[in-house]
Design a protein around this motif. Structure first.
Motif, PDB file in Angstrom:
ATOM      1  N   LEU A 127       0.838  -1.193   0.000  1.00 27.64           N
ATOM      2  CA  LEU A 127       0.000   0.000   0.000  1.00 27.64           C
ATOM      3  C   LEU A 127       0.874   1.243   0.000  1.00 27.64           C
ATOM      4  O   LEU A 127       2.042   1.198   0.405  1.00 27.64           O
ATOM      5  CB  LEU A 127      -0.872   0.050   1.258  1.00 27.64           C
ATOM      6  CG  LEU A 127      -2.006  -0.942   1.433  1.00 27.64           C
ATOM      7  CD1 LEU A 127      -2.682  -0.706   2.784  1.00 27.64           C
ATOM      8  CD2 LEU A 127      -3.021  -0.814   0.306  1.00 27.64           C
ATOM      9  N   LYS A 128       0.259   2.337  -0.402  1.00 25.88           N
ATOM     10  CA  LYS A 128       0.923   3.631  -0.252  1.00 25.88           C
ATOM     11  C   LYS A 128       0.403   4.303   1.016  1.00 25.88           C
ATOM     12  O   LYS A 128      -0.748   4.061   1.440  1.00 25.88           O
ATOM     13  CB  LYS A 128       0.635   4.508  -1.462  1.00 25.88           C
ATOM     14  CG  LYS A 128       1.261   3.987  -2.751  1.00 25.88           C
ATOM     15  CD  LYS A 128       0.961   4.922  -3.903  1.00 25.88           C
ATOM     16  CE  LYS A 128       1.600   4.400  -5.189  1.00 25.88           C
ATOM     17  NZ  LYS A 128       1.284   5.274  -6.358  1.00 25.88           N
ATOM     18  N   THR A 129       1.226   5.115   1.611  1.00 25.55           N
ATOM     19  CA  THR A 129       0.820   5.847   2.813  1.00 25.55           C
ATOM     20  C   THR A 129      -0.486   6.599   2.544  1.00 25.55           C
ATOM     21  O   THR A 129      -0.634   7.256   1.506  1.00 25.55           O
ATOM     22  CB  THR A 129       1.913   6.845   3.220  1.00 25.55           C
ATOM     23  OG1 THR A 129       3.111   6.119   3.547  1.00 25.55           O
ATOM     24  CG2 THR A 129       1.485   7.653   4.428  1.00 25.55           C
ATOM     25  N   GLY A 130      -1.417   6.458   3.491  1.00 24.66           N
ATOM     26  CA  GLY A 130      -2.691   7.149   3.360  1.00 24.66           C
ATOM     27  C   GLY A 130      -3.800   6.319   2.743  1.00 24.66           C
ATOM     28  O   GLY A 130      -4.980   6.668   2.873  1.00 24.66           O
ATOM     29  N   ALA A 169      -3.319   4.121   5.995  1.00 21.22           N
ATOM     30  CA  ALA A 169      -2.112   3.348   6.266  1.00 21.22           C
ATOM     31  C   ALA A 169      -0.889   4.237   6.497  1.00 21.22           C
ATOM     32  O   ALA A 169      -0.697   5.259   5.822  1.00 21.22           O
ATOM     33  CB  ALA A 169      -1.843   2.388   5.112  1.00 21.22           C
ATOM     34  N   ALA A 170      -0.071   3.800   7.451  1.00 20.24           N
ATOM     35  CA  ALA A 170       1.179   4.492   7.772  1.00 20.24           C
ATOM     36  C   ALA A 170       2.334   3.494   7.694  1.00 20.24           C
ATOM     37  O   ALA A 170       2.125   2.294   7.936  1.00 20.24           O
ATOM     38  CB  ALA A 170       1.106   5.094   9.169  1.00 20.24           C
ATOM     39  N   PRO A 171       3.543   3.946   7.355  1.00 13.50           N
ATOM     40  CA  PRO A 171       4.685   3.023   7.272  1.00 13.50           C
ATOM     41  C   PRO A 171       4.882   2.200   8.543  1.00 13.50           C
ATOM     42  O   PRO A 171       5.355   1.058   8.472  1.00 13.50           O
ATOM     43  CB  PRO A 171       5.867   3.963   7.005  1.00 13.50           C
ATOM     44  CG  PRO A 171       5.264   5.121   6.281  1.00 13.50           C
ATOM     45  CD  PRO A 171       3.910   5.311   6.910  1.00 13.50           C
ATOM     46  N   SER A 172       4.515   2.739   9.692  1.00 16.78           N
ATOM     47  CA  SER A 172       4.674   2.002  10.956  1.00 16.78           C
ATOM     48  C   SER A 172       3.745   0.780  11.038  1.00 16.78           C
ATOM     49  O   SER A 172       3.910  -0.061  11.928  1.00 16.78           O
ATOM     50  CB  SER A 172       4.378   2.923  12.143  1.00 16.78           C
ATOM     51  OG  SER A 172       3.046   3.407  12.074  1.00 16.78           O
TER      52      SER A 172
END
Lengths: 111, 115
Positions: free
Chosen positions: B13-16, B81-84
């Protein structure tokens, strides 16, 4: 948190030797469970021992529980290469719906 | 008897972005739960459910939503979504959960990467 803590973090043995992993926890429990995780897979349940039990066997697996010391051990006898995996303990706190896991012991059995 | 089925197995996914991780079991288990597994951190409980219509938070619920409209399904939603949140996610089920001295049955996980 009822997280168990496994020791050692990693263990390497020769095929045919016995492997012992330990788990310590912090508060009173209703039961304690051991799981195995092969690389890239989900956890598989091995044994559940209740707080009023001291020892339990399943095939080559032997689990002991000492509630006075808040500790458990998992013994795998006559280890095989197929036993190579990570092993986790999960103390089940009485009355809690939350089952928490430790960081695991990574066991390598060398053929 | 398929046990616990998780889909998809892999996702980038991409962030967000938002997405839903699916979990289904065919064992008529009342208790279902979601964990995330990160290197060196073990498994951490995100959310759990003791039956249809009943959910509760675990150790690390922030950034995740769940619902339980049927006994069989327990989806996990990432709203932004966030990288964490890059991790391996596991779903588990049992008849009555840890209270009932029941073993947990795990799916094979969803490997999620967020760029």
């Amino acid at each position: 948190s009822q997280q168990g803590e496994e020791d050692p973090q990693a263990l390497s043995i020769q095929e045919g030797e016995n492997a012992t992993m330990n788990c310590s926890y912090k508060t009173s429990i209703n039961n304690l469970q051991w799981y195995r995780q092969n690389s890239g897979r989900g956890l598989v349940h091995l044994i559940l021992i209740r707080s009023n039990e001291r020892e339990k066997h399943s095939g080559r697996l032997r689990v002991t529980l000492d509630t006075s010391k808040k500790s458990s051990s998992l013994l795998i006898t006559a280890s095989r290469a197929a036993d190579t995996a990570s092993y986790f303990c999960a103390p089940g706190r009485a009355g809690s719906y939350q089952l928490t896991f430790g960081k695991g012991t990574k066991l390598s059995v060398i053929p | 008897n398929a046990g616990v089925t998780q889909t998809p197995k892999f996702q980038v996914l991409k962030t967000g972005q938002s997405m839903t991780l699916q979990c289904a079991q065919d064992m008529n288990h009342e208790y279902m739960s979601w964990y995330r597994q990160d290197p060196g951190m073990g498994l951490r409980l995100i959310h759990y459910s003791v039956g249809a219509g009943i959910t509760d938070q675990g150790e690390v619920p922030n950034g995740y939503n769940v619902s339980r409209s049927t006994t069989e399904d327990f989806p996990l939603r990432l709203l932004s979504a966030a990288p964490s949140q890059t991790s391996v996610y596991f779903c588990a089920s049992s008849y009555s959960g840890p209270r009932g001295n029941q073993p947990q049955h795990f799916g094979d996980g969803t490997r999620l990467s967020i760029l």
